[in-house]
Design an enzyme around this catalytic site. Structure first.
Site, PDB file in Angstrom:
ATOM      1  N   THR A   1       0.844  -1.201   0.000  1.00  0.00           N
ATOM      2  CA  THR A   1       0.000   0.000   0.000  1.00  0.00           C
ATOM      3  C   THR A   1       0.878   1.249   0.000  1.00  0.00           C
ATOM      4  O   THR A   1       2.013   1.221   0.478  1.00  0.00           O
ATOM      5  CB  THR A   1      -0.952   0.044   1.219  1.00  0.00           C
ATOM      6  OG1 THR A   1      -0.181   0.215   2.407  1.00  0.00           O
ATOM      7  CG2 THR A   1      -1.790  -1.217   1.317  1.00  0.00           C
ATOM      8  N   GLY A   2       0.327   2.334  -0.538  1.00  0.00           N
ATOM      9  CA  GLY A   2       1.081   3.590  -0.574  1.00  0.00           C
ATOM     10  C   GLY A   2       2.339   3.450  -1.408  1.00  0.00           C
ATOM     11  O   GLY A   2       3.419   3.896  -1.020  1.00  0.00           O
TER      12      GLY A   2
ATOM     13  N   GLY B   1       8.118   7.154  -2.869  1.00  0.00           N
ATOM     14  CA  GLY B   1       8.864   6.935  -1.623  1.00  0.00           C
ATOM     15  C   GLY B   1       9.192   5.497  -1.286  1.00  0.00           C
ATOM     16  O   GLY B   1       9.597   4.702  -2.143  1.00  0.00           O
ATOM     17  N   ILE B   2       9.007   5.176  -0.011  1.00  0.00           N
ATOM     18  CA  ILE B   2       9.395   3.856   0.514  1.00  0.00           C
ATOM     19  C   ILE B   2       8.561   2.745  -0.132  1.00  0.00           C
ATOM     20  O   ILE B   2       9.086   1.677  -0.465  1.00  0.00           O
ATOM     21  CB  ILE B   2       9.227   3.846   2.059  1.00  0.00           C
ATOM     22  CG1 ILE B   2      10.269   4.777   2.710  1.00  0.00           C
ATOM     23  CG2 ILE B   2       9.334   2.434   2.613  1.00  0.00           C
ATOM     24  CD1 ILE B   2      10.029   5.084   4.186  1.00  0.00           C
ATOM     25  N   GLY B   3       7.265   3.002  -0.319  1.00  0.00           N
ATOM     26  CA  GLY B   3       6.400   1.981  -0.916  1.00  0.00           C
ATOM     27  C   GLY B   3       6.809   1.668  -2.342  1.00  0.00           C
ATOM     28  O   GLY B   3       6.875   0.495  -2.746  1.00  0.00           O
TER      29      GLY B   3
ATOM     30  N   TYR C   1       1.170  12.209  14.766  1.00  0.00           N
ATOM     31  CA  TYR C   1       1.960  11.256  13.966  1.00  0.00           C
ATOM     32  C   TYR C   1       2.700  10.273  14.880  1.00  0.00           C
ATOM     33  O   TYR C   1       2.663   9.049  14.655  1.00  0.00           O
ATOM     34  CB  TYR C   1       2.947  12.025  13.087  1.00  0.00           C
ATOM     35  CG  TYR C   1       3.800  11.141  12.204  1.00  0.00           C
ATOM     36  CD1 TYR C   1       3.265  10.553  11.067  1.00  0.00           C
ATOM     37  CD2 TYR C   1       5.131  10.891  12.509  1.00  0.00           C
ATOM     38  CE1 TYR C   1       4.040   9.730  10.254  1.00  0.00           C
ATOM     39  CE2 TYR C   1       5.914  10.072  11.704  1.00  0.00           C
ATOM     40  CZ  TYR C   1       5.364   9.505  10.575  1.00  0.00           C
ATOM     41  OH  TYR C   1       6.133   8.690   9.774  1.00  0.00           O
TER      42      TYR C   1
ATOM     43  N   SER D   1       7.698   3.834  12.521  1.00  0.00           N
ATOM     44  CA  SER D   1       8.643   4.961  12.452  1.00  0.00           C
ATOM     45  C   SER D   1       9.438   5.043  13.749  1.00  0.00           C
ATOM     46  O   SER D   1       8.947   4.630  14.814  1.00  0.00           O
ATOM     47  CB  SER D   1       7.880   6.276  12.261  1.00  0.00           C
ATOM     48  OG  SER D   1       8.752   7.381  12.413  1.00  0.00           O
TER      49      SER D   1
HETATM   50  N1  LIG Z   1      10.142   9.301   4.871  1.00  0.00           N
HETATM   51  C1  LIG Z   1      10.467   9.149   6.149  1.00  0.00           C
HETATM   52  O1  LIG Z   1      11.405   9.786   6.675  1.00  0.00           O
HETATM   53  C2  LIG Z   1       9.708   8.180   6.994  1.00  0.00           C
HETATM   54  C3  LIG Z   1      10.207   7.873   8.264  1.00  0.00           C
HETATM   55  C4  LIG Z   1       9.531   6.976   9.060  1.00  0.00           C
HETATM   56  C5  LIG Z   1       8.386   6.365   8.602  1.00  0.00           C
HETATM   57  N2  LIG Z   1       7.907   6.685   7.365  1.00  0.00           N
HETATM   58  C6  LIG Z   1       6.664   6.026   6.951  1.00  0.00           C
HETATM   59  O2  LIG Z   1       6.876   5.372   5.714  1.00  0.00           O
HETATM   60  C7  LIG Z   1       5.633   5.281   5.008  1.00  0.00           C
HETATM   61  C8  LIG Z   1       5.839   5.779   3.580  1.00  0.00           C
HETATM   62  O3  LIG Z   1       6.220   7.125   3.656  1.00  0.00           O
HETATM   63  P1  LIG Z   1       7.053   7.876   2.529  1.00  0.00           P
HETATM   64  O4  LIG Z   1       8.052   8.703   3.220  1.00  0.00           O
HETATM   65  O5  LIG Z   1       7.482   6.937   1.470  1.00  0.00           O
HETATM   66  O6  LIG Z   1       5.906   8.873   2.013  1.00  0.00           O
HETATM   67  P2  LIG Z   1       5.370   9.305   0.572  1.00  0.00           P
HETATM   68  O7  LIG Z   1       6.459   9.330  -0.428  1.00  0.00           O
HETATM   69  O8  LIG Z   1       4.555  10.522   0.830  1.00  0.00           O
HETATM   70  O9  LIG Z   1       4.407   8.092   0.172  1.00  0.00           O
HETATM   71  C9  LIG Z   1       3.200   7.870   0.817  1.00  0.00           C
HETATM   72  C10 LIG Z   1       2.395   6.931  -0.049  1.00  0.00           C
HETATM   73  O10 LIG Z   1       1.202   6.580   0.648  1.00  0.00           O
HETATM   74  C11 LIG Z   1       0.083   6.879  -0.175  1.00  0.00           C
HETATM   75  N3  LIG Z   1      -1.049   7.148   0.704  1.00  0.00           N
HETATM   76  C12 LIG Z   1      -1.203   8.149   1.600  1.00  0.00           C
HETATM   77  N4  LIG Z   1      -2.376   8.018   2.220  1.00  0.00           N
HETATM   78  C13 LIG Z   1      -2.970   6.912   1.713  1.00  0.00           C
HETATM   79  C14 LIG Z   1      -4.194   6.252   1.935  1.00  0.00           C
HETATM   80  N5  LIG Z   1      -5.110   6.718   2.809  1.00  0.00           N
HETATM   81  N6  LIG Z   1      -4.465   5.126   1.240  1.00  0.00           N
HETATM   82  C15 LIG Z   1      -3.584   4.650   0.324  1.00  0.00           C
HETATM   83  N7  LIG Z   1      -2.424   5.231   0.065  1.00  0.00           N
HETATM   84  C16 LIG Z   1      -2.113   6.354   0.756  1.00  0.00           C
HETATM   85  C17 LIG Z   1       0.531   8.035  -1.063  1.00  0.00           C
HETATM   86  O11 LIG Z   1      -0.222   8.167  -2.262  1.00  0.00           O
HETATM   87  P3  LIG Z   1      -1.623   8.963  -2.329  1.00  0.00           P
HETATM   88  O12 LIG Z   1      -1.420  10.243  -1.578  1.00  0.00           O
HETATM   89  O13 LIG Z   1      -1.888   9.108  -3.779  1.00  0.00           O
HETATM   90  O14 LIG Z   1      -2.639   8.085  -1.668  1.00  0.00           O
HETATM   91  C18 LIG Z   1       1.952   7.569  -1.368  1.00  0.00           C
HETATM   92  O15 LIG Z   1       1.931   6.561  -2.358  1.00  0.00           O
HETATM   93  C19 LIG Z   1       4.625   6.110   5.797  1.00  0.00           C
HETATM   94  O16 LIG Z   1       3.849   5.235   6.604  1.00  0.00           O
HETATM   95  C20 LIG Z   1       5.508   6.986   6.673  1.00  0.00           C
HETATM   96  O17 LIG Z   1       4.880   7.390   7.861  1.00  0.00           O
HETATM   97  C21 LIG Z   1       8.534   7.572   6.551  1.00  0.00           C
END
Ligand SMILES: NC(=O)c1ccc[n+]([C@@H]2O[C@H](COP(=O)([O-])OP(=O)(O)OC[C@H]3O[C@@H](n4cnc5c(N)ncnc54)[C@H](OP(=O)(O)O)[C@@H]3O)[C@@H](O)[C@H]2O)c1
Length: 248
Positions: A11-12, A16-18, A150, A137
């Site tokens: 999912t997501g 990014g990470i996904g 968060y 996280s």
């Molecule tokens: N980047 C960091 O430093 C970091 C650190 C710790 C943890 N994380 C965690 O890692 C995960 C991925 O984060 P990321 O940094 O890769 O962020 P990102 O690049 O903003 O990606 C987030 C992804 O989730 C999707 N998304 C958001 N809300 C959604 C929903 N309700 N249903 C389905 N898809 C949804 C977004 O697409 P749409 O908006 O189109 O739905 C996007 O594909 C998150 O859980 C974040 O909290 C990130």
């Protein structure tokens, strides 16, 4: 290849990470169903991933969307789901006094409710054994100014992984979480953070740089694959030393 003949749902996964996780999974031989809410970005991601990736627009926080996603996955690939990565998450930066209950609920709804629905709705479609990875996280264990909702949501994700693991262990379904520190992804755009601010944060990381999404994906791959077959209910920190090394 670690995921040959496996079907994974991430999912997501449009950015990014996904996205990095889906990319790594495809490279390891998996068929991957990727989801997100924005259709255009999701389709672009699927194009980059190639023929082994299927995009399904779905809100992780909607049980009916997730039911549709798993049905589509099983119908399309004609097999059970072996791996689920509950990665979709949002982050918002607001001081407590400016955080309305509506804002708080939005973060909880996606980050906690979304993980719950992603796992709950997967159950009828999951193979035995199967592996579920929840993306938590570092914020789960560190109070962070302006990120109370968060941080609380991610503490809940770590907790959910342990309870899911306890409940599913007899079914052969493993559940673990990973806790990234700071990874260089578009999530920081939504926070209105500049690159200079991100680099400022990076100074307190023992490794002195944010992670690349592929470095987080490598840990997710480990938990998703049989390489971690004796692990369940665990959380892995992938944070450049932030949680384990004192700054002094
Ligand atoms: N980047 C960091 O430093 C970091 C650190 C710790 C943890 N994380 C965690 O890692 C995960 C991925 O984060 P990321 O940094 O890769 O962020 P990102 O690049 O903003 O990606 C987030 C992804 O989730 C999707 N998304 C958001 N809300 C959604 C929903 N309700 N249903 C389905 N898809 C949804 C977004 O697409 P749409 O908006 O189109 O739905 C996007 O594909 C998150 O859980 C974040 O909290 C990130």
């Amino acid at each position: 290849m670690l995921l040959e003949h496996k079907l994974a749902v991430v999912t997501g996964a449009s950015t990014g990470i996904g996205f990095a996780t889906a990319q790594r999974f495809v490279a390891e031989g998996a068929r991957v169903v990727i989801s997100a809410r924005n259709e255009d970005k999701l389709r672009q991601a699927a194009q980059k991933l190639g023929a082994h990736a299927l995009p399904v627009v779905a809100d992780a926080a909607s049980p009916t969307d997730m039911q549709r996603l798993y049905k589509t996955a099983v119908d399309h690939f004609q097999r059970e789901v072996n791996v689920v990565v509950a990665n979709a998450g949002i982050s918002r930066q607001t001081p407590v006094r400016e955080t309305s209950l509506e804002h708080f609920s939005e973060v909880m709804n996606v980050n906690v409710g979304g993980v719950y629905s992603t796992v709950r709705e997967a159950l009828p479609s999951l193979s035995r054994p199967a592996s579920i990875v929840l993306v938590a996280s570092l914020a789960a264990n560190q109070g962070t100014k302006n990120f109370s909702a968060y941080c609380a949501s991610k503490a809940a994700v770590v907790s959910l992984a342990k309870s899911f693991a306890a409940e599913f262990v007899e079914l052969g379904i493993r559940v673990n979480s990973i806790s990234p520190g700071v990874a260089n992804t578009p999530i920081f755009d939504t926070l209105g953070m500049t690159e200079a601010q991100l680099l400022e944060w990076a100074k307190v990381i023992p490794m002195k740089r944010p992670a690349e999404p592929a470095e987080i994906a490598a840990a997710i791959l480990f938990l998703a694959s049989d390489a971690s077959r004796y692990m369940t209910g665990a959380d892995i920190a992938v944070d450049g030393g932030m949680s384990g090394i004192s700054p002094f």
